[in-house]
Enzyme design. Structure first.
Site, PDB file in Angstrom:
ATOM      1  N   HIS A 135     -21.791 -54.271  55.957  1.00 38.12           N
ATOM      2  CA  HIS A 135     -21.629 -53.811  57.340  1.00 38.12           C
ATOM      3  C   HIS A 135     -20.172 -53.884  57.784  1.00 38.12           C
ATOM      4  CE1 HIS A 135     -25.903 -54.169  57.304  1.00 38.12           C
ATOM      5  NE2 HIS A 135     -25.880 -55.469  57.222  1.00 38.12           N
TER       6      HIS A 135
ATOM      7  N   ASP B  29     -31.897 -63.654  58.532  1.00 38.54           N
ATOM      8  CA  ASP B  29     -30.778 -64.273  59.246  1.00 38.54           C
ATOM      9  C   ASP B  29     -31.272 -65.420  60.116  1.00 38.54           C
ATOM     10  OD1 ASP B  29     -30.072 -61.366  58.634  1.00 38.54           O
ATOM     11  OD2 ASP B  29     -28.122 -62.164  59.211  1.00 38.54           O
TER      12      ASP B  29
ATOM     13  N   HIS C  88     -29.518 -51.381  57.513  1.00 39.36           N
ATOM     14  CA  HIS C  88     -29.773 -51.877  56.159  1.00 39.36           C
ATOM     15  C   HIS C  88     -30.389 -50.809  55.276  1.00 39.36           C
ATOM     16  CE1 HIS C  88     -29.514 -55.543  58.548  1.00 39.36           C
ATOM     17  NE2 HIS C  88     -28.989 -56.049  57.461  1.00 39.36           N
TER      18      HIS C  88
END
Ligand code: ADP
Ligand code: ADP
Ligand code: MG
Ligand code: MG
Ligand code: MG
Ligand code: MG
Lengths: 330, 218, 330, 218
Positions: free
Chosen positions: A56, A109, A218
């Site tokens: 990212h 995460d 993603h």
């Protein structure tokens, strides 16, 4: 496989070596995968630690520096980092004033940062967390993992980072971060699938001339596939999605974000259309940022993020920042 | 009541399981990533491979001498090297299971079942998923139920683990028609239907490796 | 066609509308296609005007601002602008101290800027020109149009822009610009062809797993096609090409430039390899810049530019710059 | 010696040429871009179309009343709207040719030939190319030679322009085996061999439009 890599296994380590020779203001621990601002901990200042899967860029490592993140923990490509990284980062940057974990809302995460927070608190580091979940394409309900964290991450990291730089205490920095997230919404569109180094080919099949509405960062497909739309039609769709959800009644920060492979030339044109729709919806744009900030490797496409700001948030947004990817006022 | 013959599980058994599981993950990594592409982010195979390689190396370098310690060591390595959703979830599964086995040098099949149940409860608690959410739980829960049932019927270790493996595989396949409600696949809504869950598939591999270890020992 | 556009015909105008709403420090004349720094002409200051085909963003419009370009003239995609644009820009920005045209060495750019220079001089504007031709992939001989101008353009515009900002007279600014060009070399590699809006498909056929060595920034094929190489092998090849040609005997500025669609993650890894090879060749890197600066729409690939600097050039490189794409020191 | 019957070229003739040329460019734009892809930057068709559209509009809005003025007006529009290499080159070609025709309301085929030769000399001077460099000159030069030859042989306007058109087309085709030494194609070295030059091809189109205009008038 159109990739500029050595082998898939070393992509993240190679990138960290590259950052380490490119940015003299950063300390890059390639082995333990932590990117830190030089000279931390800063006495009495709250530290901001973020992280997430790689792929990212410039998020998050490119946002480390004065007025933004204190450290970032890059995971494998599209894979959240492990608790050891956040723990190491937190221990290194904590001045005693505490650490704010900026966490994008993905199961991986959340779980890994939670584990790290527990371990860090065991080691005497005061930890607060902010969960970023701005993506209106995902219904926030019992039937999903909840809204994804995407473009708003930049707003949260910049504005909370400015508050920390000014010396605000941990609970205040965390409150500001929460407020920014609360006031932010994102909607993204993909014009091509993404190719990950590990897979070596597109992660899903998107025929030429079709697009995915409501994508994440993603390489996941979106909620809906459509035939090609013009830049103006996509702007209508995306802006309506964020404005209808946020219903802002004041000025906003605008991020027109490229997913990676969309040329800046096209992104500028898209930004013009986004401004047009916001004007039609009578949403004043206080500040506007256009570029590739929260990307998805080589995916073509863009996302629109708005964040409604009061005077205080706008002041913190304008405050000096000096990171590889965002820099002004110093 | 004693454990049936051949049903004792010791550290060596679980170390052999780790070898078999790692090989199986290596073999199936691309397939797991393939499954993670249409409804995820195409990293599950790589995640599992990285974790199990690290775990095997750690266990080879400092071989733990109780079955509980083996599972705790593997769980810790998964947490430290995998990341993603699967790292903390599998790490918790194995650490909880290992802790529940305590310090005993050998444990019975029933103890193993109870430990696995504790581990799977940990996964459910941590991830908040329930059956039919299209997650690894959809392989793990039926596996433990089958193990339990086979054990009550008096099966050998190899038999009860074979039953568990079969149930896990069936459970993984049964995720295909489900609509995901947890993890990345949930973002897709109805478009998640028609795909097999990668985590349920890797769970089935890990339990099949248990069965294979028992069979090779029998 | 994976493009975020309305129709091919309006791509450049749409992008200029987008720049105009995004950058409050710029004046964007969408109709006449000139991007200018706000508040020009600056009394007594030499102005820098550049331009070229669109599709290389942020070059050149993104380099307009304090300490760099005074104005930029974007042409159609991959087509040099017309003399009317440069003439209008020169007339608008000239303070009386004269204008430096920064021209990349392509037949079209050279011819159009030459015509503009003639017309501007007729109108009493003093014009100097610098031709940027840094691309070592092209043999500079009677048998070619000469070396192409690519990555060194950024160095020329930044360093000459800093000299102008300090108040250097036109001949001095031009001399510095020439010196920077003389001391710069670039080599580029493509991992994919480019798709132009007008063509709607790749401009040449580059099978997956092959790459073009020695490409330019207009989607032209390179001089040689090879099977896939690792990032390290490409770095060996590119660095050898520029170092063998320049034979630097002092520190260099380094630009590791993405062609557009190569993820930053990969570019950082490539930068690490480039640093490795430069160290092996005993070329010290004084400053290093990694990112998408001189792009070719959605082409995947990268280029390596080095520029040998003395103390004066390094000082001018470090001087404050405030443009959309390059910003430091202010 | 008077010009042969039907050989007079006036402003109207060149305005009709402009219409025919513009239509032909519109029709062939994609093909020109296609030719500019393997050895250039895929914009030649768009460049020519943009320029000729603008020229036709300008000439329609304020029709110049001498042949020279038509060519100068077209040349100026090309310079102001095309960009790239072809804009200044074609612009110079037509401006020079137009200027060389002066203010005469009608000109002979011989005057047209001389004017075109002046224009082509301007192209050679500006671009520095010589024959066989694989540029528009490789269509333009043979065209003028053929025009000249046919004129000396006493052909009508339609005949001499037909000869020029044929020679231009042959010249464009003959660029295929050449190795480019000017323009973008020169960057490719030997890889430029085997492709037809886009600029030579558009030159052939423009001269074919001249021939067609004369034929329709005859
Ligand atoms: N909340 C959850 N509870 C249980 N299992 C989950 C949960 N979320 C995801 N999973 C499992 O994790 C798998 C994905 O693992 P992986 O691809 O390694 O991580 P990530 O989704 O972070 O990329 C899914 O296939 C699913 O079986
Ligand atoms: N130096 C030159 N002299 C004559 N013709 C040239 C020269 N350079 C290029 N050309 C012509 O211009 C054509 C390309 O035009 P165009 O594609 O519109 O411009 P660009 O090359 O700038 O993209 C070539 O095919 C060639 O015929
Ligand atoms: Mg992942
Ligand atoms: Mg995954
Ligand atoms: Mg061109
Ligand atoms: Mg061209």
């Amino acid at each position: 496989m159109r990739m500029l890599i050595n082998v898939p296994e070393t992509v993240v380590a190679d990138a960290l070596r590259g950052m380490s020779v490119t940015y003299p203001d950063l300390t890059v621990d390639v082995e333990h995968r932590v990117v830190m601002r030089k000279g931390v901990p800063y006495e009495g200042k709250v530290a901001l630690v973020s992280g997430g899967g790689s792929g990212h860029e410039p998020l998050h490592g490119g946002f480390v520096g004065r007025g933004m993140l204190t450290a970032a923990c890059p995971g494998e490509v599209f894979t959240s980092p492990v608790p050891d990284q956040m723990l190491r980062a937190a221990a290194a940057v904590d001045s005693g004033a505490g650490v704010l974990f900026v966490v994008k809302n993905y199961t991986g995460d959340v779980l890994n940062f939670d584990m790290a927070a527990e371990l860090a608190e065991d080691e005497g580091v005061q930890v607060a967390k902010v969960l970023v979940n701005d993506d209106v394409a995902v219904t926030d309900s019992l039937y999903t993992a909840g809204r994804r964290g995407t473009g708003a991450t930049l707003f949260v990291e910049k504005i909370a980072g400015a508050a920390a730089e000014e010396g605000a205490p941990l609970d205040r920095v965390a409150a500001i971060a929460h407020q920014v997230n609360e006031m932010s919404r994102t909607f993204g569109v993909a014009l091509s699938a993404v190719t990950t180094p590990a897979k070596g080919g597109p992660t899903f099949d998107l025929p030429d001339g079709e697009l995915e509405l409501g994508i994440g960062i993603h390489g996941e497909p979106g909620r809906e596939r459509r035939g090609m739309m013009t830049s103006g039609e996509i702007a209508d769709f995306a802006v309506d999605a964020v404005v209808d959800d946020l219903r802002p009644d004041g000025p906003v920060l605008l991020l027109v974000n490229g997913m990676g492979a969309t040329p800046l030339l096209e992104l500028y044109g898209f930004a013009a259309e986004v401004h047009r729709v916001l004007a039609q919806r009578q949403v004043p744009v206080a500040r506007s940022l256009v570029g590739n900030y929260v990307t998805s490797l080589d995916m073509a496409g863009a996302s629109v993020t708005i964040c409604q700001v009061d005077e205080e948030l706008l002041r913190l947004w304008d405050a000096p920042v000096a990171t590889p990817a965002l820099r002004w006022g110093c | 009541m004693n454990a049936p013959t051949g049903s004792a599980v010791d550290a060596d058994f679980l170390r052999r399981w780790l070898g078999t599981a790692t090989e199986s993950i290596e073999r199936e990594a691309d397939h797991l990533t393939e499954l993670d592409s249409p409804i995820g982010d195409a990293d599950h195979g790589g995640n599992m491979r990285r974790g199990f390689r690290a775990a095997r190396t750690a266990v080879e370098q400092e071989p733990p001498d109780t079955p509980g310690a083996v599972l705790v060591a593997v769980g810790r390595q998964l947490i430290s090297t995998v990341g993603g959703a699967s790292g903390p979830l599998y790490g918790t599964l194995l650490r909880r299971a290992g802790k529940s086995l305590g310090d005993e040098p050998t444990v019975t099949a029933a103890q193993l079942r109870d430990a696995l149940r504790a581990g799977v409860d940990g996964v459910a608690q941590l991830g908040g998923a329930v059956p039919e959410d299209k997650t690894m739980l959809d392989a793990l829960l039926p596996a433990i139920d089958a193990l339990s049932g086979a054990l009550d019927a008096g099966g050998s270790l190899a038999e009860v683990l074979a039953a568990a493996a079969q149930a896990a595989e069936d459970g993984a396949k049964a995720t295909i028609p489900l609509r995901a409600r947890k993890g990345r696949a949930s973002y897709l809504g109805d478009r998640s239907i028609g795909h097999q869950d990668p985590g349920a598939t890797s769970s089935a591999l890990l339990i099949a490796a248990l069965a294979q270890t028992a069979q090779e020992a029998a």
